[in-house]
Design a protein around this motif. Sequence first.
Motif, mmCIF file in Angstrom:
data_model
loop_
_atom_site.group_PDB
_atom_site.id
_atom_site.type_symbol
_atom_site.label_atom_id
_atom_site.label_comp_id
_atom_site.label_asym_id
_atom_site.label_seq_id
_atom_site.Cartn_x
_atom_site.Cartn_y
_atom_site.Cartn_z
ATOM 1 N N ARG A 1 0.928 -1.270 -0.035
ATOM 2 C CA ARG A 1 -0.530 0.630 0.094
ATOM 3 C C ARG A 1 1.114 1.282 0.270
ATOM 4 O O ARG A 1 2.254 1.449 0.167
ATOM 5 N N ARG A 2 0.315 2.580 -0.583
ATOM 6 C CA ARG A 2 0.797 3.651 -0.583
ATOM 7 C C ARG A 2 0.682 4.811 0.100
ATOM 8 O O ARG A 2 -0.627 4.924 -0.244
ATOM 9 N N THR A 3 1.063 6.088 0.068
ATOM 10 C CA THR A 3 -0.097 7.357 -0.183
ATOM 11 C C THR A 3 1.031 7.314 -1.166
ATOM 12 O O THR A 3 2.012 7.665 -0.681
ATOM 13 N N PHE A 4 0.544 9.140 -1.191
ATOM 14 C CA PHE A 4 1.169 10.049 -1.869
ATOM 15 C C PHE A 4 1.503 11.403 -1.286
ATOM 16 O O PHE A 4 1.253 11.931 -0.596
ATOM 17 N N GLN A 5 2.068 12.115 -2.331
ATOM 18 C CA GLN A 5 2.309 13.204 -2.269
ATOM 19 C C GLN A 5 1.749 14.137 -2.044
ATOM 20 O O GLN A 5 1.538 15.342 -1.492
ATOM 21 N N ARG A 6 0.922 13.924 -3.071
ATOM 22 C CA ARG A 6 -0.443 15.028 -3.024
ATOM 23 C C ARG A 6 -2.113 13.830 -2.387
ATOM 24 O O ARG A 6 -1.653 13.242 -3.002
ATOM 25 N N PRO A 7 -1.779 14.249 -1.645
ATOM 26 C CA PRO A 7 -2.838 12.734 -0.650
ATOM 27 C C PRO A 7 -4.160 12.282 -2.378
ATOM 28 O O PRO A 7 -4.980 13.536 -2.811
ATOM 29 N N GLN A 8 -3.900 11.587 -2.893
ATOM 30 C CA GLN A 8 -5.180 11.080 -3.385
ATOM 31 C C GLN A 8 -7.051 10.085 -2.972
ATOM 32 O O GLN A 8 -6.210 8.830 -1.278
ATOM 33 N N VAL A 9 -6.842 11.133 -2.633
ATOM 34 C CA VAL A 9 -8.161 9.904 -2.128
ATOM 35 C C VAL A 9 -9.798 10.000 -2.868
ATOM 36 O O VAL A 9 -9.598 10.943 -4.235
ATOM 37 N N PHE A 10 -10.868 9.836 -2.885
ATOM 38 C CA PHE A 10 -11.668 9.025 -3.875
ATOM 39 C C PHE A 10 -13.182 10.432 -2.926
ATOM 40 O O PHE A 10 -13.366 10.639 -2.150
ATOM 41 N N GLY A 11 -12.170 11.558 -3.633
ATOM 42 C CA GLY A 11 -13.129 13.180 -3.226
ATOM 43 C C GLY A 11 -14.899 13.258 -3.208
ATOM 44 O O GLY A 11 -15.345 13.200 -2.647
ATOM 45 N N ARG A 12 -15.544 12.675 -3.951
ATOM 46 C CA ARG A 12 -16.920 12.187 -4.674
ATOM 47 C C ARG A 12 -17.742 11.072 -3.040
ATOM 48 O O ARG A 12 -18.925 10.479 -3.151
ATOM 49 N N LEU A 13 -16.582 10.457 -2.879
ATOM 50 C CA LEU A 13 -16.883 9.224 -1.790
ATOM 51 C C LEU A 13 -16.928 9.704 -0.455
ATOM 52 O O LEU A 13 -16.453 11.216 -0.049
ATOM 53 N N SER B 1 2.104 -5.709 4.303
ATOM 54 C CA SER B 1 2.670 -5.770 4.713
ATOM 55 C C SER B 1 3.575 -5.134 4.835
ATOM 56 O O SER B 1 5.052 -5.634 5.161
ATOM 57 N N VAL B 2 3.598 -4.150 3.739
ATOM 58 C CA VAL B 2 4.283 -3.264 3.000
ATOM 59 C C VAL B 2 3.799 -1.902 2.713
ATOM 60 O O VAL B 2 3.142 -2.041 1.700
ATOM 61 N N LEU B 3 4.088 -0.858 3.217
ATOM 62 C CA LEU B 3 3.755 0.503 2.983
ATOM 63 C C LEU B 3 4.685 1.730 2.729
ATOM 64 O O LEU B 3 5.616 1.490 3.228
ATOM 65 N N LEU B 4 4.070 2.564 1.866
ATOM 66 C CA LEU B 4 4.956 3.449 1.090
ATOM 67 C C LEU B 4 4.630 4.577 1.382
ATOM 68 O O LEU B 4 3.800 4.998 1.437
ATOM 69 N N LEU B 5 5.434 5.679 2.432
ATOM 70 C CA LEU B 5 4.560 7.074 2.500
ATOM 71 C C LEU B 5 5.126 8.046 2.047
ATOM 72 O O LEU B 5 6.504 7.914 2.308
ATOM 73 N N ASP B 6 4.424 9.003 1.214
ATOM 74 C CA ASP B 6 5.470 9.638 0.475
ATOM 75 C C ASP B 6 5.656 11.533 0.786
ATOM 76 O O ASP B 6 4.013 11.375 0.590
ATOM 77 N N GLU B 7 6.002 11.985 1.405
ATOM 78 C CA GLU B 7 5.874 12.758 2.730
ATOM 79 C C GLU B 7 4.994 13.106 3.573
ATOM 80 O O GLU B 7 3.784 14.116 3.222
ATOM 81 N N PRO B 8 4.443 12.260 4.519
ATOM 82 C CA PRO B 8 3.351 11.997 5.069
ATOM 83 C C PRO B 8 2.847 12.994 6.295
ATOM 84 O O PRO B 8 1.972 13.646 5.689
#
Length: 246
Positions: free
Chosen positions: A79-91, A170-177
């Motif tokens: 799993r990862r997170t992005f430099q600019r958070p990627q969320v489902f805006g309409r959810l 099991s693996v998590l990547l965090l980009d500028e959290p």
Amino acid sequence: MIAVEDVGVRFGGVHALSGVSFAVEEGRTCGVIGPNGAGKTTLFDVVTGLRRPTTGTVRLRGEDVTATGAVRRARLGVRRTFQRPQVFGRLTVLENVLAAVEWRGGGGGLPADLVGLRARRRAEAARRERAAEVLDRCGIGALSGAYAADLPIGQRRMVELARAVADEPSVLLLDEPTSGLDGEQSERFASVVRGLDATVLLVEHDVGFVMAACERIVVLDLGRVIADGEPAAVREDPAVRAAYLG
Ligand SMILES: Nc1ncnc2c1ncn2[C@@H]1O[C@H](COP(=O)(O)OP(=O)(O)OP(=O)(O)O)[C@@H](O)[C@H]1O
């Protein structure tokens, strides 16, 4: 375990990564630091399967996943997170997290839904319970019904975190959290990550946060690894000081 072996990525004439090798042991947290353009995001793209390297090998728990796409790697627990958070805006916030655990629905489509109605309902209730628990852990339980698009960046980042950890990666990547988080959110973020049973790779410009959160730091500069070691040793490394810490 994450292992990157002699990885290179070229964009035309630009060598975004060259001969990058390092490994993160199971359950450890490793920081990746380096100046702008050092190749940190490209490295994340290679580990998560969004980009295939021009050369080299990526292994997850020993398995060569270099040619494995992002979806299959996600199934392997990445799993990862992005430099600019990627969320489902309409959810809503809750739906964002439910989307992360939806694939555990069991398959079979409508017939299975009809035949196994009671089991399906139980599974759905369990998913909702899990999502609510994760939202509380991330400090955003009260925002369950809010639309993600309406939230400020700090809360969006926490939604992204909740979605990333809901399925026990099991693996998590965090980009500028921590970018966009206030002090309290930063602490909450770090404590959620510390509580995971995952191998974590994290890119962060806040050197204080990296030094405190990581057991190990890899320093990139112009696509190459210029240092790799424990935080205290990396901080004192003359090449790192010259390239990054100043
Ligand atoms: N899609 C692309 N096409 C061409 N060049 C790219 C592409 N993506 C990245 N690059 C180049 O590759 C190099 C590494 O970029 P990358 O975004 O991985 O660095 P970074 O360390 O994440 O930088 P930042 O800290 O600014 O996010 C840079 O020179 C960048 O311009």
